[in-house]
Scaffold this motif. Structure first.
Motif, PDB file in Angstrom:
ATOM      1  N   GLY A 195       0.801  -1.214   0.000  1.00  0.00           N
ATOM      2  CA  GLY A 195       0.000   0.000   0.000  1.00  0.00           C
ATOM      3  C   GLY A 195       0.837   1.268   0.000  1.00  0.00           C
ATOM      4  N   VAL A 196       1.862   1.307   0.845  1.00  0.00           N
ATOM      5  CA  VAL A 196       2.728   2.491   0.898  1.00  0.00           C
ATOM      6  C   VAL A 196       3.481   2.651  -0.409  1.00  0.00           C
ATOM      7  N   GLY A 197       3.933   1.523  -0.980  1.00  0.00           N
ATOM      8  CA  GLY A 197       4.636   1.583  -2.262  1.00  0.00           C
ATOM      9  C   GLY A 197       3.768   2.174  -3.354  1.00  0.00           C
ATOM     10  N   ASN A 198       2.507   1.722  -3.425  1.00  0.00           N
ATOM     11  CA  ASN A 198       1.572   2.251  -4.423  1.00  0.00           C
ATOM     12  C   ASN A 198       1.271   3.729  -4.181  1.00  0.00           C
ATOM     13  N   LEU A 199       1.153   4.114  -2.897  1.00  0.00           N
ATOM     14  CA  LEU A 199       0.880   5.512  -2.564  1.00  0.00           C
ATOM     15  C   LEU A 199       2.037   6.409  -2.996  1.00  0.00           C
ATOM     16  N   MET A 200       3.258   5.932  -2.815  1.00  0.00           N
ATOM     17  CA  MET A 200       4.426   6.713  -3.220  1.00  0.00           C
ATOM     18  C   MET A 200       4.436   6.934  -4.739  1.00  0.00           C
ATOM     19  N   GLU A 201       3.988   5.911  -5.486  1.00  0.00           N
ATOM     20  CA  GLU A 201       3.921   6.055  -6.946  1.00  0.00           C
ATOM     21  C   GLU A 201       2.856   7.072  -7.342  1.00  0.00           C
ATOM     22  N   ILE A 202       1.707   7.010  -6.684  1.00  0.00           N
ATOM     23  CA  ILE A 202       0.614   7.944  -6.995  1.00  0.00           C
ATOM     24  C   ILE A 202       1.043   9.386  -6.709  1.00  0.00           C
ATOM     25  N   MET A 262      14.180   6.834  -4.492  1.00  0.00           N
ATOM     26  CA  MET A 262      14.996   6.581  -3.308  1.00  0.00           C
ATOM     27  C   MET A 262      14.322   7.124  -2.054  1.00  0.00           C
ATOM     28  N   GLY A 263      13.717   8.302  -2.154  1.00  0.00           N
ATOM     29  CA  GLY A 263      12.999   8.857  -1.009  1.00  0.00           C
ATOM     30  C   GLY A 263      11.820   7.985  -0.632  1.00  0.00           C
ATOM     31  N   ALA A 264      11.121   7.456  -1.634  1.00  0.00           N
ATOM     32  CA  ALA A 264       9.968   6.596  -1.386  1.00  0.00           C
ATOM     33  C   ALA A 264      10.388   5.311  -0.681  1.00  0.00           C
ATOM     34  N   ILE A 265      11.532   4.781  -1.089  1.00  0.00           N
ATOM     35  CA  ILE A 265      12.025   3.532  -0.493  1.00  0.00           C
ATOM     36  C   ILE A 265      12.331   3.712   0.984  1.00  0.00           C
ATOM     37  N   PHE A 266      13.052   4.767   1.319  1.00  0.00           N
ATOM     38  CA  PHE A 266      13.407   5.001   2.714  1.00  0.00           C
ATOM     39  C   PHE A 266      12.168   5.325   3.552  1.00  0.00           C
ATOM     40  N   LEU A 267      11.233   6.075   2.989  1.00  0.00           N
ATOM     41  CA  LEU A 267      10.007   6.406   3.710  1.00  0.00           C
ATOM     42  C   LEU A 267       9.189   5.147   3.973  1.00  0.00           C
ATOM     43  N   GLU A 268       9.105   4.279   2.965  1.00  0.00           N
ATOM     44  CA  GLU A 268       8.361   3.029   3.113  1.00  0.00           C
ATOM     45  C   GLU A 268       8.950   2.167   4.225  1.00  0.00           C
ATOM     46  N   GLU A 269      10.277   2.018   4.243  1.00  0.00           N
ATOM     47  CA  GLU A 269      10.914   1.196   5.269  1.00  0.00           C
ATOM     48  C   GLU A 269      10.751   1.809   6.664  1.00  0.00           C
ATOM     49  N   PHE A 270      10.806   3.139   6.741  1.00  0.00           N
ATOM     50  CA  PHE A 270      10.618   3.816   8.027  1.00  0.00           C
ATOM     51  C   PHE A 270       9.211   3.571   8.564  1.00  0.00           C
ATOM     52  N   VAL A 271       8.205   3.667   7.681  1.00  0.00           N
ATOM     53  CA  VAL A 271       6.814   3.433   8.084  1.00  0.00           C
ATOM     54  C   VAL A 271       6.630   1.995   8.543  1.00  0.00           C
ATOM     55  N   LEU A 272       7.181   1.047   7.783  1.00  0.00           N
ATOM     56  CA  LEU A 272       7.057  -0.374   8.127  1.00  0.00           C
ATOM     57  C   LEU A 272       7.695  -0.677   9.474  1.00  0.00           C
ATOM     58  N   SER A 280      27.021   8.620  -4.998  1.00  0.00           N
ATOM     59  CA  SER A 280      25.978   8.895  -4.007  1.00  0.00           C
ATOM     60  C   SER A 280      24.837   7.894  -4.134  1.00  0.00           C
ATOM     61  N   ARG A 281      24.534   7.474  -5.354  1.00  0.00           N
ATOM     62  CA  ARG A 281      23.440   6.511  -5.562  1.00  0.00           C
ATOM     63  C   ARG A 281      23.811   5.146  -4.983  1.00  0.00           C
ATOM     64  N   ILE A 282      25.054   4.712  -5.179  1.00  0.00           N
ATOM     65  CA  ILE A 282      25.496   3.430  -4.640  1.00  0.00           C
ATOM     66  C   ILE A 282      25.473   3.467  -3.115  1.00  0.00           C
ATOM     67  N   ILE A 283      25.910   4.584  -2.537  1.00  0.00           N
ATOM     68  CA  ILE A 283      25.894   4.721  -1.078  1.00  0.00           C
ATOM     69  C   ILE A 283      24.458   4.640  -0.555  1.00  0.00           C
ATOM     70  N   LEU A 284      23.514   5.232  -1.294  1.00  0.00           N
ATOM     71  CA  LEU A 284      22.111   5.140  -0.900  1.00  0.00           C
ATOM     72  C   LEU A 284      21.612   3.700  -0.970  1.00  0.00           C
ATOM     73  N   PHE A 285      22.057   2.956  -1.997  1.00  0.00           N
ATOM     74  CA  PHE A 285      21.692   1.549  -2.100  1.00  0.00           C
ATOM     75  C   PHE A 285      22.181   0.781  -0.876  1.00  0.00           C
ATOM     76  N   ILE A 286      23.418   1.056  -0.459  1.00  0.00           N
ATOM     77  CA  ILE A 286      23.994   0.358   0.687  1.00  0.00           C
ATOM     78  C   ILE A 286      23.240   0.716   1.966  1.00  0.00           C
ATOM     79  N   LEU A 287      22.893   1.998   2.127  1.00  0.00           N
ATOM     80  CA  LEU A 287      22.113   2.409   3.294  1.00  0.00           C
ATOM     81  C   LEU A 287      20.722   1.770   3.273  1.00  0.00           C
ATOM     82  N   PHE A 288      20.159   1.678   2.069  1.00  0.00           N
ATOM     83  CA  PHE A 288      18.857   1.042   1.928  1.00  0.00           C
ATOM     84  C   PHE A 288      18.933  -0.426   2.351  1.00  0.00           C
ATOM     85  N   ALA A 289      20.033  -1.103   1.983  1.00  0.00           N
ATOM     86  CA  ALA A 289      20.221  -2.500   2.367  1.00  0.00           C
ATOM     87  C   ALA A 289      20.236  -2.650   3.889  1.00  0.00           C
ATOM     88  N   LEU A 290      20.827  -1.679   4.572  1.00  0.00           N
ATOM     89  CA  LEU A 290      20.867  -1.721   6.038  1.00  0.00           C
ATOM     90  C   LEU A 290      19.469  -1.578   6.622  1.00  0.00           C
TER      91      LEU A 290
END
Length: 256
Positions: free
Chosen positions: A27-34, A40-50, A104-114
Motif C-alpha cells: 500500500g505504501v509503495g503504491n501511494l508513493m507512486e501515486i 529513493m525517497g519513497a524507499i526510505f520512507l516506506e521502510e521507516f513506516v514499516l 551517491s546513488r550506490i551509497i544510498l543503495f547500501i544504506l537502503f540495504a541496512l
C-alpha cells in the motif's frame, strides 16, 4: 536466551502481523507512486513506516522479546558463526573488490540495504521466530525446528509479491534462496542470542546485490527451471549450515 519467555503467543497474532506488514508494504509503495515521490525517497520512507508500525505492534500487542545483546562472549559468537562469517566475508569481497565506484546513488543503495535488513530481521527472526517459539511450547525442544521452518517459509513466500514486476523464474529463485537464508539467519539468532548477527548477514548480502544490480523494476530473463535450480543450490547450502548450527546436540545450549 529465553526467547520463549512470557505468555503463550497466539499464532493468529503472528499471522495477522505478517499479512499486515505485506499489505502496508504494498500500500505504501503504491501511494508513493501515486504521489510521484522520487524512488529513493519513497524507499526510505516506506521502510521507516514499516519499521515504526512493526515496533509499535510488538511493543503494545505482541510483546515478543527481541535480543540484540548476546549472553555469550564475542569469542564464542565468532566460533558459532564461522561458516556464516565466510559468507559475509565473500559478500564483502564481491562488494568492494570489483573497483565499485561509491557514487551517491550506490551509497544510498547500501544504506537502503541496512534499513531493509533491520526491518526484515526484526519481523521474521525477531517477532515471528520468537513468537512461534512461544506458540509451539507443547512440542518441547522440537519447536525449535518447527519455529525456524515456519518463520523461514513465511519469509520465502513473502517474495511472491515481486511477481508484479519480475519473471516467475526470478521469483521462484528468490523464494527458494530466501527460504534457505531464513533458516541460516534463524540459526545464527538462536545460537548467539543476538539479532545483530542476522542483520549483518542480511545487510551484506543485500548491499552486494543492490550496489551492483541496482533497484531494477524490470523482469529478469531467467527461466523457471534455471531459477529453481539456482535457488535450490543455495537453499541446500544455507540449509546445511543451519542444520549444523541447530543440530540436536546444540538444543540444550539454545535455551529457547
Amino acid at each position: 536466551m529465553a526467547l520463549s519467555q512470557g505468555n503463550k503467543q497466539p499464532v493468529y497474532q503472528l499471522l495477522v502481523t505478517w499479512v499486515l506488514m505485506l499489505a502496508v508494504m504494498e500500500g505504501v509503495g503504491n501511494l508513493m507512486e501515486i504521489l510521484h515521490v522520487p524512488s529513493m525517497g519513497a524507499i526510505f520512507l516506506e521502510e521507516f513506516v514499516l519499521l515504526t508500525i512493526l515496533f509499535l505492534l510488538n511493543h503494545f500487542w505482541l510483546r515478543v522479546p527481541i535480543r540484540l545483546k548476546s549472553d555469550i562472549s564475542w569469542r564464542d559468537q565468532l566460533k558459532v558463526n564461522v561458516w556464516p562469517l565466510i559468507i559475509i566475508f565473500s559478500d564483502c569481497l564481491m562488494l568492494f573488490l570489483p573497483k565499485l565506484q561509491l557514487t551517491s546513488r550506490i551509497i544510498l543503495f547500501i544504506l537502503f540495504a541496512l534499513v531493509v535488513g533491520v526491518f526484515e530481521e526484526y519481523l521474521f527472526r525477531g517477532v515471528l521466530l520468537g513468537g512461534l517459539l512461544r506458540s509451539l511450547r507443547r512440542f518441547g525442544q522440537r519447536r525449535i525446528w518447527l519455529a525456524v521452518g515456519l518463520s523461514s517459509l513465511l519469509f520465502g513466500v513473502s517474495h511472491l509479491i515481486n511477481l508484479s514486476h519480475q519473471s516467475l523464474g526470478m521469483t521462484v529463485a528468490q523464494i527458494l534462496v530466501n527460504l534457505g537464508f531464513g533458516l541460516l539467519a534463524s540459526a545464527m539468532y538462536l545460537r548467539t542470542g543476538s539479532l545483530a548477527w542476522p542483520i549483518l548477514l542480511h545487510f551484506m548480502d543485500d548491499a552486494r546485490v543492490l550496489a551492483h544490480a541496482g533497484l531494477s523494476q524490470h523482469s529478469v530473463g531467467l527461466s523457471t527451471f534455471s531459477g529453481a535450480l539456482g535457488g535450490m543450490i543455495l537453499l541446500v547450502v544455507y540449509g546445511g549450515i543451519a542444520w549444523w548450527l541447530l543440530r540436536r546436540a546444540q538444543w540444550a545450549e539454545i535455551g529457547a
